[in-house]
Design a protein around this motif. Structure first.
Motif, PDB file in Angstrom:
ATOM      1  N   HIS A   1       0.820  -1.212   0.000  1.00 18.45           N
ATOM      2  CA  HIS A   1       0.000   0.000   0.000  1.00 18.45           C
ATOM      3  C   HIS A   1       0.857   1.267   0.000  1.00 18.45           C
ATOM      4  CE1 HIS A   1      -3.124   2.871   1.003  1.00 18.45           C
ATOM      5  NE2 HIS A   1      -2.424   3.247   2.057  1.00 18.45           N
ATOM      6  N   ARG A   2       2.072   1.157   0.565  1.00 18.44           N
ATOM      7  CA  ARG A   2       2.900   2.346   0.790  1.00 18.44           C
ATOM      8  C   ARG A   2       4.372   1.974   0.647  1.00 18.44           C
ATOM      9  NH1 ARG A   2       2.501   7.128   3.850  1.00 18.44           N
ATOM     10  NH2 ARG A   2       4.375   7.607   5.021  1.00 18.44           N
ATOM     11  N   LEU A   3       5.108   2.814  -0.079  1.00 16.66           N
ATOM     12  CA  LEU A   3       6.560   2.674  -0.185  1.00 16.66           C
ATOM     13  C   LEU A   3       7.191   3.934   0.379  1.00 16.66           C
ATOM     14  CD1 LEU A   3       6.935   1.116  -3.740  1.00 16.66           C
ATOM     15  CD2 LEU A   3       7.001  -0.043  -1.525  1.00 16.66           C
ATOM     16  N   GLU A   4       8.293   3.770   1.094  1.00 11.94           N
ATOM     17  CA  GLU A   4       8.947   4.884   1.746  1.00 11.94           C
ATOM     18  C   GLU A   4      10.433   4.894   1.415  1.00 11.94           C
ATOM     19  OE1 GLU A   4       7.897   5.142   5.969  1.00 11.94           O
ATOM     20  OE2 GLU A   4       6.280   3.720   5.569  1.00 11.94           O
ATOM     21  N   ALA A   5      11.059   6.038   1.559  1.00 14.93           N
ATOM     22  CA  ALA A   5      12.501   6.176   1.370  1.00 14.93           C
ATOM     23  C   ALA A   5      13.004   7.307   2.253  1.00 14.93           C
ATOM     24  CB  ALA A   5      12.824   6.463  -0.096  1.00 14.93           C
ATOM     25  N   TYR A   6      14.208   7.144   2.740  1.00 12.38           N
ATOM     26  CA  TYR A   6      14.874   8.187   3.514  1.00 12.38           C
ATOM     27  C   TYR A   6      16.009   8.738   2.679  1.00 12.38           C
ATOM     28  CZ  TYR A   6      12.571   5.602   7.288  1.00 12.38           C
ATOM     29  OH  TYR A   6      11.657   4.968   8.071  1.00 12.38           O
ATOM     30  N   VAL A   7      16.220  10.051   2.749  1.00  8.75           N
ATOM     31  CA  VAL A   7      17.279  10.664   1.957  1.00  8.75           C
ATOM     32  C   VAL A   7      17.843  11.879   2.692  1.00  8.75           C
ATOM     33  CG1 VAL A   7      15.657  12.057   0.599  1.00  8.75           C
ATOM     34  CG2 VAL A   7      17.903  11.530  -0.344  1.00  8.75           C
ATOM     35  N   SER A   8      19.155  12.022   2.623  1.00  2.98           N
ATOM     36  CA  SER A   8      19.818  13.174   3.230  1.00  2.98           C
ATOM     37  C   SER A   8      19.381  14.452   2.515  1.00  2.98           C
ATOM     38  CB  SER A   8      21.334  13.013   3.100  1.00  2.98           C
ATOM     39  OG  SER A   8      21.982  14.230   3.394  1.00  2.98           O
TER      40      SER A   8
ATOM     41  N   HIS B   1      17.316  13.377   7.952  1.00  4.93           N
ATOM     42  CA  HIS B   1      16.909  12.799   6.667  1.00  4.93           C
ATOM     43  C   HIS B   1      15.472  13.202   6.363  1.00  4.93           C
ATOM     44  CE1 HIS B   1      20.525  10.448   6.564  1.00  4.93           C
ATOM     45  NE2 HIS B   1      20.155   9.877   5.434  1.00  4.93           N
ATOM     46  N   PHE B   2      15.199  13.402   5.080  1.00  9.92           N
ATOM     47  CA  PHE B   2      13.822  13.580   4.649  1.00  9.92           C
ATOM     48  C   PHE B   2      13.154  12.214   4.564  1.00  9.92           C
ATOM     49  CE2 PHE B   2      15.277  17.572   2.308  1.00  9.92           C
ATOM     50  CZ  PHE B   2      14.674  18.425   3.211  1.00  9.92           C
ATOM     51  N   HIS B   3      11.868  12.209   4.847  1.00 10.45           N
ATOM     52  CA  HIS B   3      11.054  10.995   4.750  1.00 10.45           C
ATOM     53  C   HIS B   3      10.137  11.156   3.539  1.00 10.45           C
ATOM     54  CE1 HIS B   3       7.724   8.333   6.659  1.00 10.45           C
ATOM     55  NE2 HIS B   3       8.459   7.655   5.818  1.00 10.45           N
ATOM     56  N   PHE B   4      10.409  10.392   2.498  1.00  8.17           N
ATOM     57  CA  PHE B   4       9.593  10.408   1.282  1.00  8.17           C
ATOM     58  C   PHE B   4       8.699   9.179   1.267  1.00  8.17           C
ATOM     59  CE2 PHE B   4      12.549  13.566  -0.067  1.00  8.17           C
ATOM     60  CZ  PHE B   4      11.965  14.247  -1.127  1.00  8.17           C
ATOM     61  N   ALA B   5       7.534   9.294   0.625  1.00  6.19           N
ATOM     62  CA  ALA B   5       6.635   8.147   0.520  1.00  6.19           C
ATOM     63  C   ALA B   5       5.770   8.264  -0.735  1.00  6.19           C
ATOM     64  CB  ALA B   5       5.743   8.040   1.753  1.00  6.19           C
ATOM     65  N   MET B   6       5.293   7.108  -1.171  1.00  8.43           N
ATOM     66  CA  MET B   6       4.329   7.035  -2.263  1.00  8.43           C
ATOM     67  C   MET B   6       3.262   6.013  -1.859  1.00  8.43           C
ATOM     68  SD  MET B   6       4.616   5.641  -6.192  1.00  8.43           S
ATOM     69  CE  MET B   6       5.883   6.741  -6.735  1.00  8.43           C
ATOM     70  N   LEU B   7       2.013   6.373  -2.116  1.00  2.70           N
ATOM     71  CA  LEU B   7       0.900   5.468  -1.852  1.00  2.70           C
ATOM     72  C   LEU B   7       0.527   4.716  -3.126  1.00  2.70           C
ATOM     73  CD1 LEU B   7      -1.382   7.861   0.236  1.00  2.70           C
ATOM     74  CD2 LEU B   7       0.348   6.237   1.069  1.00  2.70           C
ATOM     75  N   GLU B   8      -0.057   3.563  -2.927  1.00  6.97           N
ATOM     76  CA  GLU B   8      -0.499   2.749  -4.072  1.00  6.97           C
ATOM     77  C   GLU B   8      -1.418   3.541  -4.994  1.00  6.97           C
ATOM     78  OE1 GLU B   8      -2.632  -1.592  -4.686  1.00  6.97           O
ATOM     79  OE2 GLU B   8      -2.888  -0.500  -2.810  1.00  6.97           O
ATOM     80  N   SER B   9      -2.278   4.374  -4.429  1.00 10.82           N
ATOM     81  CA  SER B   9      -3.218   5.170  -5.237  1.00 10.82           C
ATOM     82  C   SER B   9      -2.514   6.232  -6.074  1.00 10.82           C
ATOM     83  CB  SER B   9      -4.264   5.831  -4.321  1.00 10.82           C
ATOM     84  OG  SER B   9      -3.620   6.700  -3.406  1.00 10.82           O
ATOM     85  N   GLU B  10      -1.267   6.565  -5.750  1.00 12.76           N
ATOM     86  CA  GLU B  10      -0.506   7.562  -6.493  1.00 12.76           C
ATOM     87  C   GLU B  10       0.363   6.924  -7.589  1.00 12.76           C
ATOM     88  OE1 GLU B  10       0.023  10.507  -2.634  1.00 12.76           O
ATOM     89  OE2 GLU B  10       1.583   9.026  -3.088  1.00 12.76           O
ATOM     90  N   PHE B  11       0.378   5.618  -7.621  1.00 12.57           N
ATOM     91  CA  PHE B  11       1.212   4.888  -8.580  1.00 12.57           C
ATOM     92  C   PHE B  11       0.576   4.909  -9.968  1.00 12.57           C
ATOM     93  CE2 PHE B  11       1.952   0.582 -10.479  1.00 12.57           C
ATOM     94  CZ  PHE B  11       3.238   0.832 -10.909  1.00 12.57           C
TER      95      PHE B  11
END
Length: 182
Positions: free
Chosen positions: A131-138, A172-182
């Motif tokens: 349902h959700r994918l996340e990533a951390y980035v400097s 770090h920034f917390h980025f995410a994408m939801l399944e509905s945004e794919f």
């Protein structure tokens, strides 16, 4: 179980034990470059024996549906030019995972990381049914921030002193994408 995902500039393939030597070469080529945003590793990390063991562990984790690690390979040459993973996979009530990736310094700015992330996002949503994918980035890693934005991730905020990297607590920034945004 070998998984393969084709893009235009690269393809992703689950790593095999036979890839350990090439992985060591990739790691050595990028040792200083990747250490800007990742913790430094001990010298023993850059050995075929350690990389073989890491690949064996990744194969086991994939069988258990906990983590999927892939090599990023250049079309044409079949050269290993990076790695990407879906890890920290959580089932209901979360249905989420983290995306992590690194691309060889010689290949940055060519759209390869963006394509690899998009292939991984499709795998996460279409095949793993997350349902959700996340990533951390400097915040200093502007290239990686662009990769995530071009791939459809949204910045959800700043995680203060989130990771201990090379002796310093880094935001770090917390980025995410939801399944509905794919």
């Amino acid at each position: 179980m070998t998984l393969l995902f084709n893009g235009r500039t690269c393809y992703l393939r689950t790593l095999a034990v036979d890839d350990a030597e090439e992985m060591v070469q990739l790691l050595l080529r990028n040792r200083d470059y990747w250490a800007i945003y990742e913790p430094r590793h001990r010298d023993s990390y850059f050995t075929v024996a350690v990389q073989r063991e890491k690949i064996r562990e990744a194969i086991y984790q994939a069988r258990e549906n906990r983590e999927y690690s892939f090599g990023v390979f250049e079309h044409g040459s079949n050269r290993l030019i990076g790695h990407i993973s879906l890890y920290g996979i959580k089932r209901l009530p979360f249905l989420s995972a983290l995306v992590g990736y690194s691309v060889d310094e010689a290949y940055i700015g060519k759209g390869i990381a963006t394509e690899a992330v998009r292939l991984m996002v499709a795998f996460g949503f279409e095949q793993l049914r997350l349902h959700r994918l996340e990533a951390y980035v400097s915040p200093q890693n502007l290239g990686s921030i662009r990769v995530l934005q071009k791939s459809g991730f949204q910045n959800e905020g700043l995680l203060r002193e989130f990771l201990h990297i090379n002796g310093v607590w880094e935001d770090h920034f917390h980025f995410a994408m939801l399944e509905s945004e794919f």
